[in-house]
Every structure is written in structure tokens, then in C-alpha cells.
Design an enzyme around this catalytic site. Structure first.
Site, mmCIF file in Angstrom:
data_model
loop_
_atom_site.group_PDB
_atom_site.id
_atom_site.type_symbol
_atom_site.label_atom_id
_atom_site.label_comp_id
_atom_site.label_asym_id
_atom_site.label_seq_id
_atom_site.Cartn_x
_atom_site.Cartn_y
_atom_site.Cartn_z
ATOM 1 N N HIS A 153 14.415 42.034 81.357
ATOM 2 C CA HIS A 153 14.698 43.470 81.344
ATOM 3 C C HIS A 153 13.532 44.195 82.012
ATOM 4 O O HIS A 153 12.370 43.948 81.690
ATOM 5 C CB HIS A 153 14.857 43.980 79.910
ATOM 6 C CG HIS A 153 16.162 43.602 79.283
ATOM 7 N ND1 HIS A 153 16.875 44.451 78.478
ATOM 8 C CD2 HIS A 153 16.890 42.465 79.344
ATOM 9 C CE1 HIS A 153 17.982 43.858 78.065
ATOM 10 N NE2 HIS A 153 18.007 42.644 78.578
ATOM 11 N N TYR A 195 17.763 53.094 72.984
ATOM 12 C CA TYR A 195 17.216 53.672 71.757
ATOM 13 C C TYR A 195 17.748 55.095 71.659
ATOM 14 O O TYR A 195 17.403 55.945 72.478
ATOM 15 C CB TYR A 195 15.687 53.686 71.798
ATOM 16 C CG TYR A 195 15.043 52.323 71.687
ATOM 17 C CD1 TYR A 195 14.535 51.876 70.466
ATOM 18 C CD2 TYR A 195 14.922 51.485 72.791
ATOM 19 C CE1 TYR A 195 13.934 50.634 70.352
ATOM 20 C CE2 TYR A 195 14.327 50.242 72.689
ATOM 21 C CZ TYR A 195 13.832 49.819 71.465
ATOM 22 O OH TYR A 195 13.241 48.583 71.347
ATOM 23 N N PRO A 241 10.613 47.344 63.124
ATOM 24 C CA PRO A 241 11.111 46.669 64.326
ATOM 25 C C PRO A 241 11.313 47.568 65.533
ATOM 26 O O PRO A 241 11.606 47.068 66.615
ATOM 27 C CB PRO A 241 12.443 46.073 63.856
ATOM 28 C CG PRO A 241 12.874 46.945 62.721
ATOM 29 C CD PRO A 241 11.622 47.366 62.033
ATOM 30 N N LYS A 248 7.508 44.383 67.995
ATOM 31 C CA LYS A 248 6.169 43.790 68.015
ATOM 32 C C LYS A 248 5.973 42.608 67.072
ATOM 33 O O LYS A 248 5.009 41.854 67.231
ATOM 34 C CB LYS A 248 5.126 44.870 67.663
ATOM 35 C CG LYS A 248 5.010 45.957 68.690
ATOM 36 C CD LYS A 248 4.475 45.429 69.990
ATOM 37 C CE LYS A 248 4.657 46.394 71.137
ATOM 38 N NZ LYS A 248 5.144 45.760 72.343
ATOM 39 N N TYR A 267 5.005 48.751 75.293
ATOM 40 C CA TYR A 267 6.263 48.051 75.031
ATOM 41 C C TYR A 267 6.267 46.659 75.665
ATOM 42 O O TYR A 267 6.690 45.685 75.025
ATOM 43 C CB TYR A 267 7.440 48.867 75.563
ATOM 44 C CG TYR A 267 8.770 48.424 75.016
ATOM 45 C CD1 TYR A 267 9.286 48.983 73.846
ATOM 46 C CD2 TYR A 267 9.531 47.441 75.651
ATOM 47 C CE1 TYR A 267 10.502 48.575 73.320
ATOM 48 C CE2 TYR A 267 10.751 47.023 75.130
ATOM 49 C CZ TYR A 267 11.227 47.592 73.964
ATOM 50 O OH TYR A 267 12.420 47.185 73.445
#
Length: 391
Positions: free
Chosen positions: A72, A201, A293, A297, A385
Site C-alpha cells: 500500500h 479511516y 490499533p 503499531k 505510519y
């Protein structure tokens, strides 16, 4: 039984540690309370940071990840009825790979058994002894109920938040930081192709939602729910209604429905135990720290921990140096607290507390709009991220 390192827990942390030690010629024995079938099917995290992927490649564990994992190069923040893409690779030069934690566990178990490693599944009554001496011991019952003992130079506690390792440390020798969030996640695994090629998200007035995936044919979806909810409160019809509502955008979004293969409820918390070492007991992964979550991580922190730990144990057991063992906790905790803060940031920005006032929601929208429109803010999110470099 005698070994150099007794490892409690056959999750990603314990298995990877055993593999790294083996590459350095250091013996280990792994104890696991569950069956092999259980740990290989236990669905958990799915996002592998760039440093995690690179580490697995360097130590010969990425063949299946490279063949089946889903790279991704961005994620989507969905709010105000619109999508706002954070271009991870364009901003950082790095990417993530979606590859289920259970698949990493399968790869690790196969590699360790091929190398002749000792992994004892379905053990019980594990107890740790003489942790502050030079020869700590582990006693347990094997799968047949026979009491066994392992003498070791070091014990690695990789048995998760509910394991025996951390509670074996006296309260007076540890400081605990614990933050519980006022919501939980309902996660479902769905037999249906993902409706989007990257993670979404979503911040919605009804609560947070996440669209993810595990394979081209299996979708992973999450809903923010009340921590007092039970699975009985969420029949299939309600789950799909909320997902459609929270993931809707002005241009339309075709969420793919399918049979729900698995569902689970997870509380949201941040937890850190300091230090991550007590004598010859070293904690790694979830036994020492928990992150919500939202920032993806948890497993990646465990990988970073055991990389640092393997180097420290090599210095101790091969070179008789204690400096890296003594600095192990401080080295890991710097990364842990950065991840805690990033996970807190993502969680606070995306979730709607049931008692949130309009002022708090406006602050969330302000942060989301700034992150989506500012190259500097988007780069900061992307850098965290995809994963900061391992120590």
C-alpha cells in the site's frame, strides 16, 4: 532442560526472537500455552511497517509475504463526506504491506521447526524463578501434564498482555502507565473483496469506521462501539447498516457485503510498563506495552523490541558484555512512547466519544482538515505510519 534463552510465548515476538538468536548461534526454547493450530489461525494485526518488512526480508522470512502481501502506498482519511488521500510513498519514499499477523506466525513456526527449534505448545502452570540471579528457571506442565523445568541464562517474556511474565516482576520494581479509552472496536472478517484498494479511516458523526483487507478476497472492517456492548448487541443487519452509514461519501461508495467469517470486540487502551527488564527477565511486545490499533503499531513494536533484544543477548551471551542489556529498556521505550503518542493522536482525531460536545468535534475536524491540506502535517502522519527506522 538447559538452554541459553527461555522464551515464553510463540507469537510474532517470541518466534522472531528465537529466529534472530539462531542466526547468531544462540540456543532457545519456546513455551506456548495455546496449540499450534490456535496460534496459526489467531487473526490479529495486518499492517506491516516498512522497517518490519525489510527486517523479515533480511533474515529470510519474507518469501510468502512478498508473494501474497498487499503493498500500500497511501491511506485515505474520510470525513466531511469526502476522501482525502495521504500519499505515504510520495511523502516518505516508503510504503506498508498488508499481510496478516497469523501468516507471519505460520512463516516463523515453519522456519523455526525446519531449523530444529524446540517449540512446546499447550503448556500450562508456567512459573518464573530466580529472575535476579545468573541462572533463572522456568517450570511448567507439558501437554501431557508432566512437570518440566528449564534452566536458562535469560528469560524473554513474549507472552502478551495477559501472560505470566510481567506479573512475575514485583510491583515495587515497575511503573505502569495505563489509559483506557471510552470506546471499543467491533471487528469483522468478511468473505468479500475489498471495496477500496487502500485503508480508509472514517470520522463520522455516528462513530469511527475502518475499511481494511487481508487478501484480495477477504475484507477486514471495524466499527467504534460502546465498551459495554457485547457481540449479541451487534447482529449482522446492524453491523452492515452502520458500516454503510459511516463509510458513505457524497459521490457514493459501494461497500461489498458477504458472509461474516469472524467477529470480535476489542477494548481500546494504552499501556506501558517501565522498565522492560527485571534482572534476567526481559519483556518484549504486548507483555510490556499496548497501543490502540488505530495507528497499526502493536506487532511492529514487538518486532522492533526483539531486534534490539537479540543484539543485546548476543553481546551478553557471546561477548560477555552487559551494556546493551542494561540499555535495552531505554532504547525500546523511546520508540514505544513515540508509537503511543501517534496512536493516541490517530485515535483522538478519528473517534467520536458518546459524550463529546460540539467543541471537541470541531477540534477534530480542524485537525483532519489541516492534516489533509498541509504537506508538513501529512508528511508527519505518513512518516509515523510507515514506521520510523528501527534502532
Amino acid at each position: 532442560m538447559r538452554t541459553q534463552v527461555a522464551i515464553v510465548g510463540a507469537g510474532p515476538a517470541g518466534l522472531l526472537l528465537s529466529h534472530l538468536l539462531w542466526l547468531d548461534g544462540i540456543d532457545s526454547v519456546i513455551l506456548e500455552a495455546r496449540s499450534r493450530e490456535y496460534v496459526e489461525k489467531r487473526v490479529r494485526a495486518g499492517v506491516c511497517e516498512h522497517p518490519t518488512v525489510e527486517l523479515l526480508r533480511q533474515v529470510g522470512l519474507a518469501d510468502r509475504l512478498d508473494a501474497e502481501g498487499l503493498p500500500h502506498h497511501g491511506i485515505t482519511l474520510r470525513f466531511d463526506g469526502e476522501d482525502h488521500r495521504i500519499a505515504l510513498t510520495d511523502l516518505t519514499g516508503r510504503s506498508i504491506v498488508v499481510y496478516g499477523q497469523q501468516e507471519i506466525v505460520k512463516d516463523l513456526i515453519a522456519a523455526r521447526l525446519k531449523a530444529g527449534a524446540e517449540i512446546h505448545f499447550e503448556v500450562s502452570d508456567v512459573e518464573l524463578h530466580e529472575l535476579t540471579g545468573d541462572t533463572p528457571r522456568v517450570t511448567y506442565k507439558d501437554a501431557d501434564g508432566v512437570v518440566r523445568e528449564i534452566q536458562a541464562d535469560v528469560i524473554a517474556g513474549c507472552d502478551g498482555f495477559h501472560g505470566i511474565s510481567r506479573p512475575s516482576i514485583p510491583d515495587s520494581a515497575m511503573t505502569v502507565y495505563d489509559h483506557v479509552y471510552p470506546f471499543a472496536w467491533l471487528g469483522v472478517l468478511v468473505k468479500a473483496p475489498p471495496a477500496h484498494h487502500e485503508l480508509i479511516y472514517a470520522n463520522h458523526e455516528r462513530g469511527f469506521a475502518l475499511h481494511s483487507m487481508r487478501t484480495p478476497d477477504v475484507t477486514r472492517l471495524y466499527l467504534q462501539v460502546d465498551p459495554s456492548d457485547s457481540l449479541d448487541d451487534w447482529p449482522d443487519e446492524r453491523i452492515w447498516a452502520e458500516l454503510h452509514a459511516r463509510l458513505a461519501i457524497s459521490g457514493g461508495f459501494a461497500l461489498h457485503e458477504g458472509p461474516i467469517l469472524e467477529r470480535l470486540l476489542s477494548p481500546m487502551r494504552s499501556f506501558v510498563a517501565e522498565p522492560m527488564r527485571h534482572g534476567r527477565l526481559m519483556l518484549a511486545g504486548d507483555s510490556a506495552h499496548i497501543v490502540p490499533p488505530t495507528g497499526a503499531k502493536g506487532m511492529n513494536l514487538a518486532m522492533a523490541d526483539v531486534l534490539v533484544l537479540s543484539r543485546a543477548l548476543k553481546a551478553l551471551l557471546r561477548d560477555n558484555r552487559t551494556d546493551l542489556v542494561e540499555s535495552y529498556s531505554d532504547t525500546c521505550l523511546r520508540r514505544v512512547w513515540r508509537a503511543e503518542h501517534f496512536s493516541y493522536f490517530m485515535t483522538s482525531m478519528l473517534h467520536r466519544a458518546h459524550d463529546a460536545d460540539p467543541f471537541q468535534h470541531r477540534l477534530q475536524l480542524s485537525q483532519l482538515r489541516y492534516t489533509a491540506s498541509s504537506t508538513a502535517a501529512a508528511t508527519s502522519l505518513a512518516e509515523n505510519y510507515v514506521g520510523l527506522p528501527f534502532p
